[in-house]
Motif scaffolding. Sequence first.
Motif, PDB file in Angstrom:
ATOM      1  N   LYS A 145      75.827 -71.552 -60.149  1.00 36.74           N
ATOM      2  CA  LYS A 145      76.768 -70.581 -59.588  1.00 36.74           C
ATOM      3  C   LYS A 145      77.904 -70.301 -60.569  1.00 36.74           C
ATOM      4  O   LYS A 145      78.270 -69.138 -60.806  1.00 36.74           O
ATOM      5  N   THR A 146      78.446 -71.358 -61.175  1.00 40.34           N
ATOM      6  CA  THR A 146      79.572 -71.182 -62.096  1.00 40.34           C
ATOM      7  C   THR A 146      79.161 -70.385 -63.331  1.00 40.34           C
ATOM      8  O   THR A 146      79.851 -69.444 -63.741  1.00 40.34           O
ATOM      9  N   ALA A 178      75.665 -75.897 -58.120  1.00 42.00           N
ATOM     10  CA  ALA A 178      77.058 -75.548 -58.426  1.00 42.00           C
ATOM     11  C   ALA A 178      77.178 -75.067 -59.869  1.00 42.00           C
ATOM     12  O   ALA A 178      77.901 -74.102 -60.156  1.00 42.00           O
ATOM     13  N   GLN A 179      76.470 -75.722 -60.780  1.00 42.71           N
ATOM     14  CA  GLN A 179      76.499 -75.301 -62.181  1.00 42.71           C
ATOM     15  C   GLN A 179      75.903 -73.902 -62.333  1.00 42.71           C
ATOM     16  O   GLN A 179      76.422 -73.065 -63.083  1.00 42.71           O
ATOM     17  N   ASN A 205      74.104 -80.805 -57.473  1.00 44.22           N
ATOM     18  CA  ASN A 205      75.167 -80.328 -58.356  1.00 44.22           C
ATOM     19  C   ASN A 205      74.649 -79.250 -59.304  1.00 44.22           C
ATOM     20  O   ASN A 205      75.425 -78.449 -59.830  1.00 44.22           O
TER      21      ASN A 205
END
Length: 382
Positions: A316-317, A313-314, A310
Motif C-alpha cells: 500500500k505504501t 502495508a508495504q 505486513n
Amino acid sequence: MFRFLRKKKAVEASEPEVPQTREPERQPEVEAVSPPTEAVPKAVPEAVPEAVPEAVPEAGPDALKQSQEGKDGESAGLFGRLRSGLARSRGALGDSLGTLLLGKKEIDESLLEALETQLLMADVGLEATEAVLERLTARVKRRALNDEDALMSELAEVLSEILGERHEPFSLGAAEPFVILVVGVNGVGKTTTIGKLAQRFKAAGHHPLLAAGDTFRAAAVEQLKQWGTRADVPVIAQGEGADSASVLFDAVSAARARGADVVLADTAGRLHNKGHLMEELAKVVRVLKRFDAAAPHAVLLVLDAGTGQNALAQAKTFSEVAPLTGLVLTKLDGTAKGGVAFALAKQSGLPIQFIGVGEQADDLRPFEPRSFVAALLGAEAP
C-alpha cells in the motif's frame, strides 16, 4: 490423490540469501562504456569438396518418447524444488487443511469455522479467507462429493481462482532498453532479486545491465557488483551518497551505447522517510522519461513472505509513491507464511509475477497459480 494427509517435517532454510562465492574485483566508480574488440579473422583454407553427409534416420516413436520423458523429468524436477521450497507453508496450511477435511463429505458450520481459523493462521488474510469459504460452499452445494479428496480438489480450484484473478506473467516489452525499477524496503532480497533476474534474462538471450541506484547503502552497491560479476553483466555505479537519478541516467546512457536491451535498477528502500522517498522516486522517473516517455516500463515491488500481513502495508505504501506493475514474493523457503500470497492477490490489486523459493539463481521463478497451490497443498504437479 493429495499427499498432504501425511504430516511432513518443515524444511529449514539453510543458506543466506546471497552466497558469497568470491571477492569481487575492484571496479571503477562508473564503468567505461567500451565496445568489444573485434577478433582478427584467421586465414581461410582453400575450399575442398564438401562431403556428402550420411542419411540420418528419422526419429522413431522410441526417440520421441525419450525426448518427451526428458522434458517431463525436467518439469517434475522444477516442481519438486517448488514443493521443497514451500515445505514450511505446506505444513502450516496444506497438511492442516488435510487433517480438517479427513473423512468429510460435506461442509457444515463447524467445518467452516475450523477452515476459517486455519486459513487466517496461515496468513491468507480475512478478505481472501471469506472469498475462499463462500466459493467453496457454493461449489459443494452444486456438486455431490463423496469423499475428502473430492472436497480437497474443490478447495484447490477455489484457491487457484483467487490467485488467478490478478495473474499476469511478466514480459519484456519492445522498448530498448526496457527499464525495470525494483523497489522494496531494506532486507527483503531486493538486490538479490535483481541479480537473479539478470541471470534469467541473460540466459534467455537478452543483454541486461544493472544500475546501483540504492546509493544510501554501501553494501547494496557492493552486493550488486558481486551479482554482476557472477552473471557477467555490467554494473553502473557511483560513490556512496550519490544521486540515484544520476546513476540511472548514466545506466540508461551506457545501455544505449553498449546495446543492452534491459536495465535493472536498484532503488533506496527507506520507508521511515516516506516524503523523501516519494521525492526521490519522482525525480528518478523524470530523468528516465528524458530517454523514453513510457519509462520506467516496469516497477517491481519485492516483498519478504516472512513478514506476513505486513507485506500488505508495504504494498500500500509503495503504491502511493511509485507506479507499481507487479510483485516479487521472496524467501518462501524460510517461512510458514506462504498464505500471504492469497492476501496479496486479493487486496493489493497487483499480480505476483515472481516468487523466490531458494538460494539458487533459478529458484527465483515465474509465478504460476496452479503449480503454487498444488505444491502448497501437497498435490501432484498440475
